[in-house]
Design a protein around this motif. Structure first.
Motif, mmCIF file in Angstrom:
data_model
loop_
_atom_site.group_PDB
_atom_site.id
_atom_site.type_symbol
_atom_site.label_atom_id
_atom_site.label_comp_id
_atom_site.label_asym_id
_atom_site.label_seq_id
_atom_site.Cartn_x
_atom_site.Cartn_y
_atom_site.Cartn_z
ATOM 1 N N ARG A 80 -14.788 2.082 -12.810
ATOM 2 C CA ARG A 80 -14.004 0.865 -13.085
ATOM 3 C C ARG A 80 -13.189 0.512 -11.854
ATOM 4 N NH1 ARG A 80 -8.718 0.433 -15.074
ATOM 5 N NH2 ARG A 80 -8.224 -1.611 -15.951
ATOM 6 N N ASN A 81 -13.054 -0.800 -11.583
ATOM 7 C CA ASN A 81 -12.251 -1.257 -10.459
ATOM 8 C C ASN A 81 -11.244 -2.301 -10.941
ATOM 9 O OD1 ASN A 81 -11.143 -2.355 -8.121
ATOM 10 N ND2 ASN A 81 -13.039 -2.168 -6.961
ATOM 11 N N PRO A 82 -10.000 -1.880 -11.190
ATOM 12 C CA PRO A 82 -9.001 -2.832 -11.688
ATOM 13 C C PRO A 82 -8.583 -3.873 -10.652
ATOM 14 C CG PRO A 82 -8.019 -0.675 -11.299
ATOM 15 C CD PRO A 82 -9.488 -0.507 -11.138
ATOM 16 N N ILE A 83 -8.877 -3.647 -9.387
ATOM 17 C CA ILE A 83 -8.534 -4.641 -8.351
ATOM 18 C C ILE A 83 -9.457 -5.850 -8.459
ATOM 19 C CG2 ILE A 83 -8.444 -5.091 -5.867
ATOM 20 C CD1 ILE A 83 -7.585 -2.201 -5.461
ATOM 21 N N THR A 84 -10.741 -5.601 -8.632
ATOM 22 C CA THR A 84 -11.710 -6.706 -8.718
ATOM 23 C C THR A 84 -11.983 -7.134 -10.155
ATOM 24 O OG1 THR A 84 -13.603 -5.193 -8.819
ATOM 25 C CG2 THR A 84 -12.835 -5.860 -6.627
ATOM 26 N N LEU A 107 -3.707 8.408 -2.353
ATOM 27 C CA LEU A 107 -4.966 7.786 -1.957
ATOM 28 C C LEU A 107 -5.898 7.605 -3.148
ATOM 29 C CD1 LEU A 107 -5.776 9.562 1.435
ATOM 30 C CD2 LEU A 107 -4.675 7.341 1.077
ATOM 31 N N ALA A 108 -5.954 8.601 -4.021
ATOM 32 C CA ALA A 108 -6.814 8.491 -5.202
ATOM 33 C C ALA A 108 -6.369 7.363 -6.119
ATOM 34 C CB ALA A 108 -6.836 9.819 -5.956
ATOM 35 N N SER A 109 -5.069 7.061 -6.137
ATOM 36 C CA SER A 109 -4.581 5.974 -6.991
ATOM 37 C C SER A 109 -5.059 4.610 -6.502
ATOM 38 C CB SER A 109 -3.042 5.997 -7.058
ATOM 39 O OG SER A 109 -2.441 5.438 -5.899
ATOM 40 N N TRP A 110 -5.605 4.565 -5.293
ATOM 41 C CA TRP A 110 -6.191 3.333 -4.756
ATOM 42 C C TRP A 110 -7.721 3.347 -4.843
ATOM 43 C CZ3 TRP A 110 -3.928 -1.172 -3.827
ATOM 44 C CH2 TRP A 110 -2.541 -1.184 -3.761
ATOM 45 N N GLY A 111 -8.271 4.209 -5.682
ATOM 46 C CA GLY A 111 -9.691 4.143 -5.989
ATOM 47 C C GLY A 111 -10.584 5.071 -5.202
ATOM 48 N N PHE A 112 -9.992 5.920 -4.355
ATOM 49 C CA PHE A 112 -10.788 6.855 -3.567
ATOM 50 C C PHE A 112 -10.973 8.173 -4.320
ATOM 51 C CE2 PHE A 112 -8.491 4.146 -0.564
ATOM 52 C CZ PHE A 112 -9.541 3.621 0.171
ATOM 53 N N VAL A 113 -12.110 8.802 -4.113
ATOM 54 C CA VAL A 113 -12.324 10.160 -4.596
ATOM 55 C C VAL A 113 -12.055 11.087 -3.415
ATOM 56 C CG1 VAL A 113 -13.986 11.838 -5.465
ATOM 57 C CG2 VAL A 113 -13.968 9.498 -6.366
ATOM 58 N N ILE A 114 -11.136 12.024 -3.596
ATOM 59 C CA ILE A 114 -10.726 12.931 -2.532
ATOM 60 C C ILE A 114 -11.286 14.313 -2.806
ATOM 61 C CG2 ILE A 114 -8.766 13.764 -1.174
ATOM 62 C CD1 ILE A 114 -8.825 10.683 -1.576
ATOM 63 N N GLY A 147 1.761 3.483 3.663
ATOM 64 C CA GLY A 147 1.360 2.083 3.714
ATOM 65 C C GLY A 147 0.182 1.805 4.628
ATOM 66 N N TYR A 148 0.345 2.105 5.920
ATOM 67 C CA TYR A 148 -0.689 1.700 6.869
ATOM 68 C C TYR A 148 -1.917 2.603 6.845
ATOM 69 C CZ TYR A 148 2.631 -1.723 8.529
ATOM 70 O OH TYR A 148 3.504 -2.791 8.593
ATOM 71 N N SER A 149 -1.764 3.866 6.450
ATOM 72 C CA SER A 149 -2.967 4.693 6.322
ATOM 73 C C SER A 149 -3.817 4.207 5.151
ATOM 74 C CB SER A 149 -2.600 6.168 6.144
ATOM 75 O OG SER A 149 -2.029 6.422 4.883
ATOM 76 N N THR A 150 -3.166 3.827 4.044
ATOM 77 C CA THR A 150 -3.904 3.293 2.900
ATOM 78 C C THR A 150 -4.502 1.934 3.239
ATOM 79 O OG1 THR A 150 -2.373 4.448 1.411
ATOM 80 C CG2 THR A 150 -3.771 2.761 0.435
ATOM 81 N N ALA A 151 -3.743 1.104 3.959
ATOM 82 C CA ALA A 151 -4.263 -0.204 4.372
ATOM 83 C C ALA A 151 -5.513 -0.041 5.231
ATOM 84 C CB ALA A 151 -3.189 -0.979 5.135
ATOM 85 N N TRP A 152 -5.477 0.928 6.167
ATOM 86 C CA TRP A 152 -6.638 1.189 7.025
ATOM 87 C C TRP A 152 -7.852 1.573 6.177
ATOM 88 C CZ3 TRP A 152 -7.824 1.082 12.252
ATOM 89 C CH2 TRP A 152 -8.927 1.823 12.669
ATOM 90 N N LEU A 153 -7.663 2.508 5.258
ATOM 91 C CA LEU A 153 -8.779 2.968 4.435
ATOM 92 C C LEU A 153 -9.263 1.880 3.473
ATOM 93 C CD1 LEU A 153 -7.445 6.562 3.740
ATOM 94 C CD2 LEU A 153 -9.411 5.965 5.177
ATOM 95 N N MET A 154 -8.341 1.087 2.953
ATOM 96 C CA MET A 154 -8.744 -0.004 2.061
ATOM 97 C C MET A 154 -9.554 -1.052 2.818
ATOM 98 S SD MET A 154 -7.902 0.521 -1.103
ATOM 99 C CE MET A 154 -7.934 -1.128 -1.833
ATOM 100 N N TYR A 169 0.799 -1.218 0.000
ATOM 101 C CA TYR A 169 0.000 0.000 0.000
ATOM 102 C C TYR A 169 0.835 1.273 0.000
ATOM 103 C CZ TYR A 169 -4.014 -3.025 0.657
ATOM 104 O OH TYR A 169 -4.991 -3.993 0.476
ATOM 105 N N GLN A 170 2.124 1.142 0.230
ATOM 106 C CA GLN A 170 3.004 2.297 0.045
ATOM 107 C C GLN A 170 3.192 2.571 -1.441
ATOM 108 O OE1 GLN A 170 7.433 2.394 0.400
ATOM 109 N NE2 GLN A 170 7.030 3.498 2.321
ATOM 110 N N ALA A 171 3.108 1.532 -2.252
ATOM 111 C CA ALA A 171 3.250 1.688 -3.701
ATOM 112 C C ALA A 171 2.017 2.374 -4.284
ATOM 113 C CB ALA A 171 3.447 0.333 -4.355
ATOM 114 N N GLU A 172 2.197 3.000 -5.408
ATOM 115 C CA GLU A 172 1.073 3.633 -6.103
ATOM 116 C C GLU A 172 0.032 2.600 -6.469
ATOM 117 O OE1 GLU A 172 0.616 5.807 -10.387
ATOM 118 O OE2 GLU A 172 2.215 6.548 -9.080
ATOM 119 N N GLY A 173 -1.239 2.959 -6.343
ATOM 120 C CA GLY A 173 -2.318 2.046 -6.673
ATOM 121 C C GLY A 173 -2.543 1.923 -8.166
ATOM 122 N N PRO A 174 -3.518 1.090 -8.576
ATOM 123 C CA PRO A 174 -3.713 0.777 -9.994
ATOM 124 C C PRO A 174 -4.541 1.789 -10.784
ATOM 125 C CG PRO A 174 -5.188 -0.546 -8.658
ATOM 126 C CD PRO A 174 -4.329 0.225 -7.703
#
Length: 308
Positions: A70-74, A105-112, A267-274, A36-41
């Motif tokens: 679109r959700n590239p994770i699922t 955060l937006a790179s992990w699918g969130f709208v900010i 990493g852990y802030s994104t993990a928490w939100l995910m 989750y430290q890495a850029e999201g999809p």
């Protein structure tokens, strides 16, 4: 004149004043943090609202996935409704200061959505920004039409903004399902600016999850974690080397009053939100007893949670 002067001084003390001794390069604890430290999809777009988004007539900055729905994770190609985050700035700051983190955060699918409010106080403008985005999701001409999941909205903020989101948490805002505060201002300042103090949790039975972060140069203790009743899932991170302004790193500390940049937070802030907003089980696992969040590491002085 007194309040603007105090706000200016607080901005200097809480955001701009940092020691100059070098800190070691940040290294992740394990694979969940590294993931989750890495850029999201998702590819990210930055935009500005075309109308004021809060009661102070501020515009809002927005960071969001370019391919909404679109959700590239699922593997879902259409119909995905994105969880959203309303960001609260530190004293005297603007959303652009936090652009690297919010884009992540937006790179992990969130709208900010982030109101251009430099004095977020009790979180009223943070809540207004959330309502603005929800209204956009109900407007057929908006890019966000039918693309926001209003039942999954987080309030996240830094410094005075951390106090703002904590005030919303204590007062049980109906808009938000999870909260996260970075370097939340000390109780004396939060009580003055934002109608909140650690003692405000006494006798409450709040249930919304909250994750509070601080550093050794700040309070160095879980003063915003301990008072939260166990009726609320909660976590606490105490960073050893980071300074009050590191969340504004770009992501390094080039021309910034920080020590390690945004790397410790990603990493852990994104993990928490995910986990909280997209159901990511590895995010949940990180905060369970004996989870990765608790591994010893010289960059971390304390990790706490009551997550089963």
């Amino acid at each position: 004149m007194l309040k603007p002067l105090i706000a200016t001084l607080a901005s200097f003390v809480l955001l701009g004043c940092a020691a100059s001794r070098p800190a070691p390069a940040y290294e992740t604890k394990g694979p969940i943090e590294a993931k989750y430290q890495a850029e999201g999809p998702w590819t990210v777009v930055h935009a500005v609202s075309d109308a004021p988004c809060d009661r102070e007539n501020n515009l809002c900055d927005l960071w969001y996935p370019a391919e909404l729905g679109r959700n590239p994770i699922t593997g879902l190609q259409s119909g995905f409704r994105h969880p959203a985050i309303s960001w609260a700035n530190g004293s005297g700051q603007q959303p652009e200061v936090y652009a690297s983190y919010l884009k992540h955060l937006a790179s992990w699918g969130f709208v900010i959505i982030a109101a251009r409010d430099s004095s977020t106080k009790d979180g009223a403008t943070t809540a207004d920004a959330a309502r603005y985005l929800i209204a956009q999701s109900q407007t057929p001409s908006s890019v966000f039409h039918d693309r926001i999941d209003s039942s999954r909205f987080a309030a996240v903020g830094h410094s005075q903004g951390g106090s703002a989101i904590t005030s919303l948490h204590v007062h049980r805002s109906p808009l938000f399902t999870t909260y996260m505060g970075f370097h939340t201002a000390p109780g004396w300042f939060a009580n003055w600016c934002c109608d909140v103090h650690p003692n405000a949790y006494a006798g409450t039975t709040v249930t919304a999850p909250i994750f509070q972060w601080t550093s050794v140069p700040d309070s160095g203790k879980p003063d915003w974690y301990d008072p939260v009743p166990d009726s609320a899932p909660k976590a606490f991170a105490l960073l050893t080397h980071a300074r009050h302004a590191d969340i504004a790193g770009v992501p390094e500390c080039r021309d910034q009053p920080c020590a390690q940049g945004i790397y410790p937070y990603l990493g852990y802030s994104t993990a928490w939100l995910m986990w909280q907003m997209q159901g990511a089980e590895d995010g949940h696992a990180a905060f369970r007893p004996s989870g990765e969040f608790f591994l010893p590491d010289s960059n971390w002085s304390m990790s706490l949670s009551n997550i089963p």
